[in-house]
Motif scaffolding. Structure first.
Motif, short mmCIF file in Angstrom:
data_model
loop_
_atom_site.label_atom_id
_atom_site.label_comp_id
_atom_site.label_asym_id
_atom_site.label_seq_id
_atom_site.Cartn_x
_atom_site.Cartn_y
_atom_site.Cartn_z
N LEU A 224 19.32 41.73 37.26
CA LEU A 224 20.25 40.89 38.00
C LEU A 224 20.98 39.96 37.04
CD1 LEU A 224 18.31 39.94 41.26
CD2 LEU A 224 19.86 41.87 40.85
N TYR A 225 22.29 39.92 37.18
CA TYR A 225 23.12 39.02 36.39
C TYR A 225 23.74 38.01 37.35
CZ TYR A 225 27.18 37.35 33.76
OH TYR A 225 28.13 36.56 33.16
N LEU A 226 23.35 36.75 37.19
CA LEU A 226 23.79 35.70 38.11
C LEU A 226 23.51 36.08 39.55
CD1 LEU A 226 27.17 34.78 36.37
CD2 LEU A 226 25.00 33.54 36.23
N GLY A 227 22.29 36.61 39.78
CA GLY A 227 21.83 36.88 41.13
C GLY A 227 22.30 38.19 41.74
N ALA A 228 22.92 39.07 40.94
CA ALA A 228 23.41 40.34 41.49
C ALA A 228 23.40 41.41 40.41
CB ALA A 228 24.83 40.17 42.04
N VAL A 229 23.55 42.67 40.83
CA VAL A 229 23.56 43.77 39.89
C VAL A 229 24.74 43.66 38.92
CG1 VAL A 229 24.89 45.31 41.40
CG2 VAL A 229 23.40 46.29 39.65
N GLY A 230 25.78 42.96 39.31
CA GLY A 230 26.91 42.76 38.43
C GLY A 230 27.99 41.94 39.09
N HIS A 231 28.96 41.56 38.31
CA HIS A 231 30.14 40.84 38.80
C HIS A 231 31.35 41.43 38.11
CE1 HIS A 231 27.89 37.52 40.76
NE2 HIS A 231 27.00 37.80 39.82
N VAL A 232 32.50 41.37 38.77
CA VAL A 232 33.74 41.88 38.19
C VAL A 232 34.82 40.83 38.34
CG1 VAL A 232 35.55 43.64 38.35
CG2 VAL A 232 33.15 44.29 38.66
N VAL A 233 35.57 40.63 37.28
CA VAL A 233 36.74 39.76 37.31
C VAL A 233 37.97 40.62 37.02
CG1 VAL A 233 37.97 37.93 36.08
CG2 VAL A 233 35.57 37.63 36.67
N ALA A 234 39.00 40.48 37.84
CA ALA A 234 40.26 41.20 37.64
C ALA A 234 41.40 40.19 37.57
CB ALA A 234 40.50 42.19 38.78
N ILE A 235 42.24 40.33 36.55
CA ILE A 235 43.39 39.45 36.36
C ILE A 235 44.60 40.32 36.05
CG2 ILE A 235 44.36 37.55 35.01
CD1 ILE A 235 41.51 36.65 34.40
N ASP A 236 45.72 40.01 36.67
CA ASP A 236 46.90 40.84 36.44
C ASP A 236 47.63 40.40 35.18
OD1 ASP A 236 48.20 38.49 37.34
OD2 ASP A 236 49.83 39.66 38.19
N GLN A 237 48.60 41.24 34.76
CA GLN A 237 49.28 41.02 33.49
C GLN A 237 49.99 39.67 33.44
OE1 GLN A 237 52.26 44.02 32.65
NE2 GLN A 237 51.97 43.80 30.44
N SER A 238 50.45 39.17 34.58
CA SER A 238 51.14 37.88 34.61
C SER A 238 50.18 36.70 34.56
CB SER A 238 51.99 37.77 35.88
OG SER A 238 51.18 37.60 37.03
N THR A 239 48.87 36.97 34.70
CA THR A 239 47.78 35.98 34.77
C THR A 239 47.88 35.10 36.01
OG1 THR A 239 48.81 34.24 33.41
CG2 THR A 239 47.56 35.94 32.25
N GLN A 240 48.69 35.51 36.99
CA GLN A 240 48.81 34.74 38.23
C GLN A 240 47.80 35.18 39.29
OE1 GLN A 240 50.89 32.00 38.50
NE2 GLN A 240 51.07 32.47 36.31
N GLN A 241 47.40 36.44 39.24
CA GLN A 241 46.47 36.99 40.23
C GLN A 241 45.07 37.04 39.63
OE1 GLN A 241 47.56 37.43 43.25
NE2 GLN A 241 49.72 37.14 42.69
#
Length: 290
Positions: A224-241
């Motif tokens: 477990l990583y931070l209480g879960a099997v995993g986490h995902v971060v997604a950021i768009d090319q403009s860094t706004q999303q």
């Protein structure tokens, strides 16, 4: 009350049906062994990610502000500098009470403007709405700071800050989609698959599969990583999303880590999967076209 319970029950059944339909479309042909996972949570698919987004925040939540400061002066490339993050209610009064989410009071994602550098750190809370964390950034130029936190009595919030780091900038890079959504990391083969076309504002199932790099056998000892099997971060090319995505099968140890996500707009996104095995944090980045 009875009508309400019936409506909730029917909603849950519909979510379970949709989850089963989506998951059966995933192609596991590249891996051997049993990849079934009994720990999938159908309800999580309806959440996509746990942040309500600015458009769904209450007036009180929208007023909450994040302020960033560097007490030791403007940070320089390669030098550890203390970052101070303070949260107020929009009228200058500190937001003082927070709930723990994924084992921390605050998650801070730091990325360079070209999305080549990524950090996930956890500022220490000093009280009075003020957090601190030392950070070392590898090169000069602009960086975005994305803070996730949960004020008591509110929904989980995301706030964005910026910093311009002194020093030589890294070589300019052009973001392009990954040719292959697979990588070999620490003896593992990590593959990312989407169960359906990647379209904006569509609920998608994204699944990481972990197999032994040499034998192709399923990996079933993820921690477990931070209480879960995993986490995902997604950021768009403009860094706004910015999307912080949590797993459906949070308690799993592999060989799958399954996530529900909806990308708000089309474009290029860099996606960082974060996992843990044998006490080591593993970060697997891919670039996808939505």
């Amino acid at each position: 009350m009875a009508k309400h319970k019936w409506a909730v029950m029917m909603t849950m059944l519909m979510i379970a049906f949709v989850t089963a339909f989506l998951l059966q479309e995933v192609d596991w042909s590249n891996a051997s062994g049993d990849l079934s996972d009994p720990l999938l949570d159908p309800y999580a698919l309806s959440l996509g990610h746990r942040h309500s987004g600015a458009g769904m925040e209450t007036a009180t939540e929208k007023a909450v502000k994040m302020n960033v400061a560097w007490p030791q002066g403007t940070p320089s490339a390669g030098v550890s500098s203390m970052l101070s993050v303070s949260i107020d209610d929009g009228n200058g009064a500190a937001v003082e009470a927070y709930e723990i989410t994924n084992e921390k009071l605050m998650h801070l994602i730091v990325v360079s403007g070209d999305l080549q550098h990524f950090q996930h750190v956890h500022p220490v809370y000093n009280g009075g709405g003020q957090f601190e964390v030392p950070i070392s950034l590898p090169s000069g130029g602009g960086y975005k700071l994305y803070a996730d936190f949960l004020p008591k009595g509110m929904n989980e919030l995301t706030r964005i800050g910026e910093v311009e780091v002194q020093g030589a900038a890294s070589k300019a890079t052009v973001l392009v989609p990954s040719e292959d959504l697979a990588a070999n990391v620490d003896g593992m083969r990590v593959e990312l698959a989407f169960a359906e076309p990647i379209l904006p504002q569509r609920m998608l199932t994204m699944t990481y599969t972990f197999t032994d790099e040499k034998t192709g056998e399923p990996i079933k000892d993820l921690e477990l990583y931070l209480g879960a099997v995993g986490h995902v971060v997604a950021i768009d090319q403009s860094t706004q999303q910015f999307i912080h995505i949590h797993p459906l099968n949070w308690a799993s140890s592999g060989p799958q880590a399954v996530f529900g996500v909806s990308f708000p707009v089309e474009g290029l996104y860099k996606v960082w999967g974060q996992f843990q095995r044998k006490g080591q944090t593993i970060v697997v980045p891919f670039v996808i076209q939505v």
